[in-house]
Design a protein around this motif. Structure first.
Motif, PDB file in Angstrom:
ATOM      1  N   GLU A 150       0.822  -1.203   0.000  1.00 30.13           N
ATOM      2  CA  GLU A 150       0.000   0.000   0.000  1.00 30.13           C
ATOM      3  C   GLU A 150       0.862   1.261   0.000  1.00 30.13           C
ATOM      4  OE1 GLU A 150      -3.419   2.150   2.789  1.00 30.13           O
ATOM      5  OE2 GLU A 150      -2.470   0.310   3.466  1.00 30.13           O
ATOM      6  N   VAL A 151       0.415   2.272  -0.749  1.00 27.80           N
ATOM      7  CA  VAL A 151       1.087   3.573  -0.762  1.00 27.80           C
ATOM      8  C   VAL A 151       0.671   4.317   0.505  1.00 27.80           C
ATOM      9  CG1 VAL A 151       1.381   5.761  -1.978  1.00 27.80           C
ATOM     10  CG2 VAL A 151       1.025   3.657  -3.282  1.00 27.80           C
ATOM     11  N   THR A 152       1.646   4.630   1.359  1.00 30.92           N
ATOM     12  CA  THR A 152       1.365   5.331   2.618  1.00 30.92           C
ATOM     13  C   THR A 152       2.163   6.617   2.771  1.00 30.92           C
ATOM     14  OG1 THR A 152       3.130   4.175   3.795  1.00 30.92           O
ATOM     15  CG2 THR A 152       0.932   3.131   3.808  1.00 30.92           C
ATOM     16  N   GLY A 153       3.264   6.730   2.046  1.00 25.33           N
ATOM     17  CA  GLY A 153       4.143   7.886   2.226  1.00 25.33           C
ATOM     18  C   GLY A 153       4.957   7.822   3.504  1.00 25.33           C
ATOM     19  N   HIS A 154       5.061   6.640   4.097  1.00 29.48           N
ATOM     20  CA  HIS A 154       5.675   6.471   5.414  1.00 29.48           C
ATOM     21  C   HIS A 154       7.054   7.119   5.540  1.00 29.48           C
ATOM     22  CE1 HIS A 154       8.221   4.401   8.380  1.00 29.48           C
ATOM     23  NE2 HIS A 154       7.136   4.487   9.134  1.00 29.48           N
ATOM     24  N   ASP A 155       7.953   6.847   4.606  1.00 28.97           N
ATOM     25  CA  ASP A 155       9.326   7.346   4.726  1.00 28.97           C
ATOM     26  C   ASP A 155       9.375   8.873   4.658  1.00 28.97           C
ATOM     27  OD1 ASP A 155      11.570   4.825   3.953  1.00 28.97           O
ATOM     28  OD2 ASP A 155       9.420   4.501   3.856  1.00 28.97           O
ATOM     29  N   LEU A 156       8.671   9.447   3.699  1.00 27.31           N
ATOM     30  CA  LEU A 156       8.660  10.900   3.560  1.00 27.31           C
ATOM     31  C   LEU A 156       7.977  11.551   4.761  1.00 27.31           C
ATOM     32  CD1 LEU A 156       9.310  13.431   1.909  1.00 27.31           C
ATOM     33  CD2 LEU A 156       7.109  13.109   0.738  1.00 27.31           C
ATOM     34  N   LYS A 157       6.845  11.006   5.183  1.00 26.64           N
ATOM     35  CA  LYS A 157       6.135  11.588   6.342  1.00 26.64           C
ATOM     36  C   LYS A 157       6.976  11.496   7.604  1.00 26.64           C
ATOM     37  CE  LYS A 157       2.157   9.374   5.750  1.00 26.64           C
ATOM     38  NZ  LYS A 157       0.749   8.965   5.818  1.00 26.64           N
ATOM     39  N   HIS A 158       7.675  10.387   7.796  1.00 28.20           N
ATOM     40  CA  HIS A 158       8.543  10.257   8.963  1.00 28.20           C
ATOM     41  C   HIS A 158       9.640  11.327   8.931  1.00 28.20           C
ATOM     42  CE1 HIS A 158      10.702   8.471  12.299  1.00 28.20           C
ATOM     43  NE2 HIS A 158      11.803   8.559  11.561  1.00 28.20           N
ATOM     44  N   ALA A 159      10.237  11.525   7.764  1.00 31.09           N
ATOM     45  CA  ALA A 159      11.275  12.543   7.623  1.00 31.09           C
ATOM     46  C   ALA A 159      10.720  13.935   7.926  1.00 31.09           C
ATOM     47  CB  ALA A 159      11.869  12.507   6.219  1.00 31.09           C
ATOM     48  N   LEU A 160       9.513  14.222   7.456  1.00 30.79           N
ATOM     49  CA  LEU A 160       8.899  15.526   7.710  1.00 30.79           C
ATOM     50  C   LEU A 160       8.554  15.688   9.179  1.00 30.79           C
ATOM     51  CD1 LEU A 160       6.652  15.773   4.537  1.00 30.79           C
ATOM     52  CD2 LEU A 160       8.793  16.999   4.997  1.00 30.79           C
ATOM     53  N   ASP A 161       8.046  14.637   9.814  1.00 26.63           N
ATOM     54  CA  ASP A 161       7.743  14.704  11.242  1.00 26.63           C
ATOM     55  C   ASP A 161       9.012  14.959  12.057  1.00 26.63           C
ATOM     56  OD1 ASP A 161       5.029  14.294  10.803  1.00 26.63           O
ATOM     57  OD2 ASP A 161       5.149  12.128  11.164  1.00 26.63           O
ATOM     58  N   CYS A 162      10.085  14.284  11.718  1.00 30.01           N
ATOM     59  CA  CYS A 162      11.367  14.512  12.409  1.00 30.01           C
ATOM     60  C   CYS A 162      11.816  15.956  12.241  1.00 30.01           C
ATOM     61  CB  CYS A 162      12.442  13.563  11.898  1.00 30.01           C
ATOM     62  SG  CYS A 162      12.214  11.852  12.421  1.00 30.01           S
ATOM     63  N   LEU A 163      11.694  16.475  11.042  1.00 29.70           N
ATOM     64  CA  LEU A 163      12.077  17.863  10.781  1.00 29.70           C
ATOM     65  C   LEU A 163      11.235  18.820  11.628  1.00 29.70           C
ATOM     66  CD1 LEU A 163      13.809  19.809   9.029  1.00 29.70           C
ATOM     67  CD2 LEU A 163      11.931  19.788   7.381  1.00 29.70           C
ATOM     68  N   LEU A 164       9.928  18.606  11.643  1.00 29.00           N
ATOM     69  CA  LEU A 164       9.037  19.486  12.404  1.00 29.00           C
ATOM     70  C   LEU A 164       9.267  19.392  13.906  1.00 29.00           C
ATOM     71  CD1 LEU A 164       5.751  18.973  10.370  1.00 29.00           C
ATOM     72  CD2 LEU A 164       7.118  21.071  10.509  1.00 29.00           C
ATOM     73  N   GLU A 165       9.648  18.205  14.383  1.00 32.67           N
ATOM     74  CA  GLU A 165       9.884  17.994  15.816  1.00 32.67           C
ATOM     75  C   GLU A 165      11.344  18.246  16.200  1.00 32.67           C
ATOM     76  OE1 GLU A 165       8.477  14.013  16.517  1.00 32.67           O
ATOM     77  OE2 GLU A 165       6.520  14.475  15.641  1.00 32.67           O
ATOM     78  N   ASN A 166      12.146  18.664  15.212  1.00 27.37           N
ATOM     79  CA  ASN A 166      13.563  18.935  15.437  1.00 27.37           C
ATOM     80  C   ASN A 166      14.280  17.725  16.037  1.00 27.37           C
ATOM     81  OD1 ASN A 166      15.744  20.632  15.073  1.00 27.37           O
ATOM     82  ND2 ASN A 166      15.606  21.454  17.155  1.00 27.37           N
ATOM     83  N   LYS A 167      13.929  16.541  15.497  1.00 27.48           N
ATOM     84  CA  LYS A 167      14.547  15.285  15.936  1.00 27.48           C
ATOM     85  C   LYS A 167      15.358  14.704  14.786  1.00 27.48           C
ATOM     86  CE  LYS A 167      11.371  12.468  17.223  1.00 27.48           C
ATOM     87  NZ  LYS A 167      10.240  11.659  17.700  1.00 27.48           N
ATOM     88  N   GLU A 168      16.411  13.999  15.120  1.00 29.01           N
ATOM     89  CA  GLU A 168      17.204  13.338  14.095  1.00 29.01           C
ATOM     90  C   GLU A 168      16.420  12.163  13.516  1.00 29.01           C
ATOM     91  OE1 GLU A 168      21.575  11.233  13.492  1.00 29.01           O
ATOM     92  OE2 GLU A 168      21.001  11.969  15.474  1.00 29.01           O
TER      93      GLU A 168
END
Length: 184
Positions: A150-168
């Motif tokens: 299934e297309v979920t966008g998991h990798d990109l969304k995780h990267a964006l969440d890390c960026l927004l939360e200022n987490k590595e």
């Protein structure tokens, strides 16, 4: 359908500047005016690639969701429109409207910008932080046409969440796989 992988530009790379035609508005837009304070996603896509067609609706969902959070999305097509007229500016405009793209869809006629980003395939994703330093590059997720995932966008969304939360982002950054950019 070819299976070309991303070149994986080194993390921390500064986003190369560009000024390109937005096929929807007809205006020339540049990175400096398009970037967002929290982060900017640059995607190399095209109209006819089965890999891009496979993820189009998820791209729209992710862009709509994260735009509200302060992330700006920019799509660029660098394909040779002489050999692949379906990827020319007029068809890009029509395609963007049909797909309801909530982001500008820019045309890289000279292919200089694709080369500057070391882009190799469509889709190819780059996430830049507030200072336009590369924070993530690679795939949207593990789904590919015909693989049953299934297309979920998991990798990109995780990267964006890390960026927004200022987490590595400690997750492995996997190359995107898609059609090769149609070079002149």
């Amino acid at each position: 359908m070819s299976n070309t992988s991303s070149n994986m530009l080194p993390l921390g790379t500064k986003a190369p500047e560009f000024s390109l035609l937005d096929t929807v508005s007809g205006n020339i837009l540049n990175l400096n005016n398009l970037k967002e304070n929290l982060g900017t996603v640059i995607m190399f896509i095209c109209n006819h690639c089965p890999f891009v067609m496979h993820v189009n609706s998820e791209l729209v969902k992710i862009a709509n969701l994260y735009s509200e959070k302060g992330i700006h999305f920019i799509a660029i097509s660098s394909n040779d429109a002489i050999k692949y007229p379906q990827d020319g500016p007029d068809n890009m405009k029509h395609h963007a409207k049909n797909e309801k793209y909530p982001f500008p869809y820019l045309y890289d006629e000279t292919q200089e910008i694709a080369r500057a980003y070391n882009a190799a395939c469509t889709p190819d994703f780059y996430v830049f932080d507030a200072e336009l330093k590369l924070n993530y590059r690679g795939q949207l997720d593990d789904s590919r046409p015909g693989n049953g995932i299934e297309v979920t966008g998991h990798d990109l969304k995780h990267a964006l969440d890390c960026l927004l939360e200022n987490k590595e982002n400690l997750n492995p950054q996997k190359p995107s796989i898609g059609c090769n950019i149609k070079w002149k």
